[in-house]
Structure formats: structure tokens, C-alpha cells
Design a protein around this motif. Structure first.
Motif, PDB file in Angstrom:
ATOM      1  N   UNK A  53       0.710  -1.298   0.127  1.00  0.00           N
ATOM      2  CA  UNK A  53       0.108  -0.019  -0.126  1.00  0.00           C
ATOM      3  C   UNK A  53       0.789   1.109   0.122  1.00  0.00           C
ATOM      4  N   UNK A  54       0.284   2.182  -0.796  1.00  0.00           N
ATOM      5  CA  UNK A  54       1.166   3.446  -0.686  1.00  0.00           C
ATOM      6  C   UNK A  54       1.368   4.240   0.444  1.00  0.00           C
ATOM      7  N   UNK A  55       0.541   3.960   1.748  1.00  0.00           N
ATOM      8  CA  UNK A  55       0.534   4.650   2.786  1.00  0.00           C
ATOM      9  C   UNK A  55       1.484   4.073   3.580  1.00  0.00           C
ATOM     10  N   UNK A  56       2.284   2.959   3.281  1.00  0.00           N
ATOM     11  CA  UNK A  56       3.187   2.088   3.980  1.00  0.00           C
ATOM     12  C   UNK A  56       4.464   2.624   3.441  1.00  0.00           C
ATOM     13  N   UNK A  57       4.664   3.493   2.379  1.00  0.00           N
ATOM     14  CA  UNK A  57       5.726   4.171   1.993  1.00  0.00           C
ATOM     15  C   UNK A  57       6.469   4.992   2.568  1.00  0.00           C
ATOM     16  N   UNK A  58       7.596   5.488   2.490  1.00  0.00           N
ATOM     17  CA  UNK A  58       8.448   6.433   3.228  1.00  0.00           C
ATOM     18  C   UNK A  58       8.481   7.722   2.070  1.00  0.00           C
ATOM     19  N   UNK A  59       8.116   8.829   2.518  1.00  0.00           N
ATOM     20  CA  UNK A  59       8.297  10.038   1.541  1.00  0.00           C
ATOM     21  C   UNK A  59       9.561  10.713   1.641  1.00  0.00           C
ATOM     22  N   UNK A  61      12.837  13.267   0.734  1.00  0.00           N
ATOM     23  CA  UNK A  61      12.772  14.696   0.584  1.00  0.00           C
ATOM     24  C   UNK A  61      12.647  15.508  -0.776  1.00  0.00           C
ATOM     25  N   UNK A  62      12.715  14.639  -1.807  1.00  0.00           N
ATOM     26  CA  UNK A  62      12.185  15.170  -3.083  1.00  0.00           C
ATOM     27  C   UNK A  62      10.802  14.937  -3.499  1.00  0.00           C
ATOM     28  N   UNK A  63       9.989  14.403  -2.524  1.00  0.00           N
ATOM     29  CA  UNK A  63       8.576  14.389  -2.616  1.00  0.00           C
ATOM     30  C   UNK A  63       8.307  12.865  -3.281  1.00  0.00           C
ATOM     31  N   UNK A  64       9.074  12.100  -3.475  1.00  0.00           N
ATOM     32  CA  UNK A  64       8.877  10.823  -4.237  1.00  0.00           C
ATOM     33  C   UNK A  64       8.587   9.700  -2.957  1.00  0.00           C
ATOM     34  N   UNK A  65       8.222   8.538  -3.210  1.00  0.00           N
ATOM     35  CA  UNK A  65       8.015   7.569  -2.491  1.00  0.00           C
ATOM     36  C   UNK A  65       8.854   6.442  -2.378  1.00  0.00           C
ATOM     37  N   UNK A  66       9.362   5.913  -1.127  1.00  0.00           N
ATOM     38  CA  UNK A  66      10.493   5.074  -1.208  1.00  0.00           C
ATOM     39  C   UNK A  66       9.749   3.745  -0.725  1.00  0.00           C
ATOM     40  N   UNK A  67       9.874   2.530  -1.527  1.00  0.00           N
ATOM     41  CA  UNK A  67       9.241   1.354  -1.058  1.00  0.00           C
ATOM     42  C   UNK A  67       9.761   0.887   0.061  1.00  0.00           C
ATOM     43  N   UNK A  68       8.708   0.388   1.105  1.00  0.00           N
ATOM     44  CA  UNK A  68       9.043  -0.313   2.348  1.00  0.00           C
ATOM     45  C   UNK A  68      10.189  -1.325   2.144  1.00  0.00           C
ATOM     46  N   UNK A  69      11.015  -1.507   3.047  1.00  0.00           N
ATOM     47  CA  UNK A  69      12.081  -2.676   3.151  1.00  0.00           C
ATOM     48  C   UNK A  69      11.412  -3.736   3.262  1.00  0.00           C
ATOM     49  N   UNK A  70      11.753  -4.901   2.803  1.00  0.00           N
ATOM     50  CA  UNK A  70      11.296  -6.236   2.782  1.00  0.00           C
ATOM     51  C   UNK A  70      11.252  -6.666   4.049  1.00  0.00           C
ATOM     52  N   UNK A  71      10.193  -7.545   4.295  1.00  0.00           N
ATOM     53  CA  UNK A  71      10.450  -8.062   6.064  1.00  0.00           C
ATOM     54  C   UNK A  71      10.879  -9.428   6.150  1.00  0.00           C
TER      55      UNK A  71
END
Length: 71
Positions: A53-59, A61-71
Motif C-alpha cells: 500500500x502507498x501509505x506504507x511507503x516513506x516520503x 525529501x524530493x517528494x517521491x515515495x520509497x518502497x518499504x523494506x522487505x520483512x
């Protein structure tokens, strides 16, 4: 041919100037276009890269989203 009622009477019967104008505008232009994206929760959409989900991503500094690290 039947005579039209005076404009003042038609406006009063419609419920006022705003409602009369709005109904006339809808007759001319059609109903308003509603975006298909409004009722959806865009944060709950899956990411195209990782599927999370996109709300699990980290924003970043440039405004893009970084995928969460695999668990």
C-alpha cells in the motif's frame, strides 16, 4: 401555442433565482462531471513496484515515495 409564463413567475416557481439559473444551466450543459478518483482512498492503492500500500511507503525529501523494506 401556449403562452410562456412571465420570467418572474418561472423564477419564483423554481424556488428562486439560483435554482432557476442552475436548472437552466444543467439543461444546456448537462450534468456536472465528477472525477472517478474522488471517492477512492488513493493511499490504499497498491504500489506498481512492490505491491505494498502507498501509505506504507516513506516520503523522501524530493517528494517521491520509497518502497518499504522487505520483512
Amino acid at each position: 401555442m401556449a403562452e410562456k409564463a412571465p420570467l418572474r413567475t418561472r423564477i419564483r416557481e423554481a424556488g428562486g433565482l439560483y435554482l432557476w439559473f442552475n436548472s437552466a444551466l444543467i439543461r444546456l450543459a448537462g450534468p456536472p462531471h465528477v472525477s472517478p478518483n474522488l471517492p477512492r482512498n488513493r493511499d490504499a492503492d497498491p504500489c506498481g513496484h512492490c505491491g505494498a500500500r502507498k501509505d506504507e511507503h516513506r516520503a523522501q525529501a524530493d517528494g517521491s515515495l520509497a518502497c518499504p523494506t522487505p520483512r
